[in-house]
Design a protein around this motif. Structure first.
Motif, PDB file in Angstrom:
ATOM      1  N   SER A  36     -41.410  16.578  34.262  1.00 24.83           N
ATOM      2  CA  SER A  36     -41.188  16.134  32.886  1.00 24.83           C
ATOM      3  C   SER A  36     -39.888  16.711  32.342  1.00 24.83           C
ATOM      4  CB  SER A  36     -42.356  16.567  31.995  1.00 24.83           C
ATOM      5  OG  SER A  36     -42.452  17.968  31.950  1.00 24.83           O
ATOM      6  N   ARG A  92     -37.303  18.591  29.936  1.00 27.24           N
ATOM      7  CA  ARG A  92     -37.354  19.804  29.123  1.00 27.24           C
ATOM      8  C   ARG A  92     -36.705  19.494  27.775  1.00 27.24           C
ATOM      9  NH1 ARG A  92     -35.483  25.279  30.707  1.00 27.24           N
ATOM     10  NH2 ARG A  92     -37.139  25.817  29.265  1.00 27.24           N
ATOM     11  N   LEU A 141     -35.848  20.955  23.817  1.00 25.28           N
ATOM     12  CA  LEU A 141     -35.779  22.028  22.815  1.00 25.28           C
ATOM     13  C   LEU A 141     -36.056  21.394  21.456  1.00 25.28           C
ATOM     14  CD1 LEU A 141     -32.957  24.691  22.449  1.00 25.28           C
ATOM     15  CD2 LEU A 141     -34.091  23.661  20.483  1.00 25.28           C
ATOM     16  N   PHE A 158     -43.634  16.217  27.434  1.00 23.93           N
ATOM     17  CA  PHE A 158     -42.437  16.973  27.763  1.00 23.93           C
ATOM     18  C   PHE A 158     -42.766  18.463  27.916  1.00 23.93           C
ATOM     19  CE2 PHE A 158     -40.197  13.578  25.064  1.00 23.93           C
ATOM     20  CZ  PHE A 158     -39.985  12.776  26.170  1.00 23.93           C
ATOM     21  N   ASP A 159     -41.884  19.152  28.606  1.00 26.47           N
ATOM     22  CA  ASP A 159     -41.927  20.611  28.702  1.00 26.47           C
ATOM     23  C   ASP A 159     -41.105  21.143  27.519  1.00 26.47           C
ATOM     24  OD1 ASP A 159     -41.975  23.264  29.371  1.00 26.47           O
ATOM     25  OD2 ASP A 159     -40.692  23.063  31.143  1.00 26.47           O
ATOM     26  N   VAL A 160     -41.777  21.718  26.510  1.00 25.42           N
ATOM     27  CA  VAL A 160     -41.133  22.000  25.227  1.00 25.42           C
ATOM     28  C   VAL A 160     -41.085  23.492  24.914  1.00 25.42           C
ATOM     29  CG1 VAL A 160     -41.351  21.711  22.727  1.00 25.42           C
ATOM     30  CG2 VAL A 160     -41.735  19.765  24.236  1.00 25.42           C
ATOM     31  N   ASP A 161     -39.951  23.932  24.369  1.00 28.51           N
ATOM     32  CA  ASP A 161     -39.833  25.235  23.713  1.00 28.51           C
ATOM     33  C   ASP A 161     -39.530  24.964  22.241  1.00 28.51           C
ATOM     34  OD1 ASP A 161     -40.201  26.731  26.044  1.00 28.51           O
ATOM     35  OD2 ASP A 161     -38.061  26.670  26.537  1.00 28.51           O
ATOM     36  N   ASN A 177     -44.893  28.048  23.303  1.00 23.51           N
ATOM     37  CA  ASN A 177     -43.755  28.958  23.430  1.00 23.51           C
ATOM     38  C   ASN A 177     -42.881  28.838  22.193  1.00 23.51           C
ATOM     39  OD1 ASN A 177     -42.037  30.843  24.547  1.00 23.51           O
ATOM     40  ND2 ASN A 177     -40.833  29.308  25.643  1.00 23.51           N
ATOM     41  N   ARG A 185     -29.762  24.316  28.564  1.00 22.41           N
ATOM     42  CA  ARG A 185     -30.895  24.493  29.474  1.00 22.41           C
ATOM     43  C   ARG A 185     -31.858  23.310  29.418  1.00 22.41           C
ATOM     44  NH1 ARG A 185     -32.851  30.475  27.491  1.00 22.41           N
ATOM     45  NH2 ARG A 185     -30.824  31.560  27.617  1.00 22.41           N
ATOM     46  N   TYR A 186     -31.628  22.393  28.484  1.00 23.61           N
ATOM     47  CA  TYR A 186     -32.619  21.357  28.205  1.00 23.61           C
ATOM     48  C   TYR A 186     -32.054  19.960  28.439  1.00 23.61           C
ATOM     49  CZ  TYR A 186     -35.010  25.270  26.005  1.00 23.61           C
ATOM     50  OH  TYR A 186     -35.622  26.481  25.769  1.00 23.61           O
ATOM     51  N   ASP A 187     -32.979  19.005  28.551  1.00 27.58           N
ATOM     52  CA  ASP A 187     -32.606  17.599  28.736  1.00 27.58           C
ATOM     53  C   ASP A 187     -32.408  16.881  27.408  1.00 27.58           C
ATOM     54  OD1 ASP A 187     -32.902  17.543  31.666  1.00 27.58           O
ATOM     55  OD2 ASP A 187     -35.020  17.910  31.236  1.00 27.58           O
TER      56      ASP A 187
END
Length: 395
Positions: free
Chosen positions: A2, A4, A6, A31-34, A53, A90-92
């Motif tokens: 998935s 990433r 932010l 999504f992989d979310v921060d 996170n 670092r993110y998409d």
């Protein structure tokens, strides 16, 4: 794998609508979310944020001191927004959740072709003539300072909005505000309506002897004006009815004003910071629900009232009217900036309901079916937003 993403939201300071939207999205997105935020006040915001996170950027005295101060908050968080640099590489994708102030974050943070905003509202106090008058009324001694701040903010705001590749809005009203101010062209926008918590369909609806108004305590929600209208109504009709106010007490100064005023009026109960369980119980047994917020861009309370099968008394100025104007049991108050007129219109609506309550209660049996047909689930919201972001970033 998935994408990433932010997500930035300026503050997690209360159990408000914007915080809830982010919380519900985090619970469902694929999504992989921060989640980045300036301040996370854990005892005031949703406990569910502890499951994700969350990176807190500025947990300082100044941030906490002014997180509820209207004018100073705008200054502090606007400066923070313009100066903060996030690790976007670092993110998409970068998704900024903004209701004014946070949209300035794009000045120092951009992923080419992948910088998005979910706009709860453009900063209305810098452009909307009605809101400008509203603020000037609240702080008459600071008109010049407010004028200068408004002009400076509008200049920086346009620079920031040019850096967004696409903006999602919570209603057509919000989008219209941004386009009217020439912040963004229509083709770079879309509307994704928030989700709304709806109770399960029930075979019958119970009606207690009280009217409920759920909203955080603040000048824009107008609990004080409601109390004036209620006092006039109660003294004339002496109804077997109670006004129940429910909301967040984060703005202590205003909340205490409501407490003091309510204590001098018959038939009023005030609740603060109740649990979801208590709120559900209050909604379930209410006779009718109110919504009196000043020109909300979306507004969840009207949908909640309808979903519980209750008649709704509401002002006409919010984005929610795009969806519920044809609800079976709804009474619409024409909104006005004039305080005396507004109080009288709320009073007249209470009288109209009380004189015709059997009609409105009977029609309200259809409200639940109506609002469920709108498909305003949080699952729908997350899926729709995910799919639109995926298309934009080429997944």
């Amino acid at each position: 794998m998935s994408a990433r993403v932010l997500i930035f939201h300026p503050y997690l300071k209360a159990r408000g609508g914007c915080e809830k939207l982010i919380m519900e999205y985090l619970s469902r997105t694929r999504f992989d979310v921060d989640l980045y935020t300036f301040i996370h006040i854990k005892d005031r915001s949703f406990k569910e944020f502890e499951n994700f996170n969350v990176i807190e950027l500025r947990n300082g005295w100044l941030t906490r001191r002014y997180v509820e101060a209207f004018f100073t908050r705008g200054l502090v968080f606007s400066i923070y927004g313009m100066l903060t640099k996030l690790p976007v590489r670092r993110y998409d994708a970068l998704l900024i959740s903004a209701g004014g102030f946070a949209d300035l974050l794009s000045i120092k943070n951009k992923l080419e072709g992948r910088t998005f905003m979910y706009c709860h509202t453009p900063l209305r106090v810098s452009s909307d003539v009605h809101d400008i008058k509203w603020v000037e009324k609240q702080m008459p001694r600071k008109k010049l300072m407010y004028f200068l701040a408004r002009k400076m903010y509008s200049f920086v705001e346009k620079l920031a909005w040019k850096r967004y590749d696409f903006v999602f809005f919570n209603s057509n009203l919000s989008r219209k505000r941004a386009i009217t101010k020439n912040l963004i062209p229509m083709e770079k926008t879309d509307v994704v309506y928030p989700g709304v918590d709806l109770p399960e369909v029930t075979s019958g609806t119970s009606y207690g002897n009280y009217i409920i108004y759920v909203s955080r305590y603040s000048t824009a929600k107008r609990q004080l004006e409601l109390l004036d209208a209620w006092k006039k109504f109660y003294e004339k009709y002496e109804p077997d009815l109670t006004l129940v106010l429910v909301g967040s007490s984060a703005k202590k100064h205003y909340y205490l004003k409501v407490i003091r005023k309510a204590s001098k009026i018959k038939g009023v109960e005030v609740y603060a910071d109740v649990s979801n369980e208590v709120l559900n119980e209050l909604y379930s047994s209410a006779m009718v629900g109110l919504n009196l917020a000043w020109r909300e861009d979306f507004g969840i309370v009207p949908f909640e009232v309808l979903a519980y099968g209750k008649p709704l008394i509401t002002v006409d100025g919010g984005g929610f009217m795009e969806l519920i104007k044809d609800a079976p049991s709804i009474m619409v108050i024409k909104d006005t900036f004039n305080e005396e007129k507004f109080i009288n219109r709320v009073y007249n609506a209470l009288v109209q309901f009380w004189r015709n309550k059997d009609y409105y209660l009977d029609k309200a049996k259809q409200n639940q079916k109506f609002v469920k047909s709108l498909n305003l689930s949080w699952d729908r919201f997350a899926k729709e937003l995910d799919e639109k972001i995926e298309r934009l970033i080429g997944l």
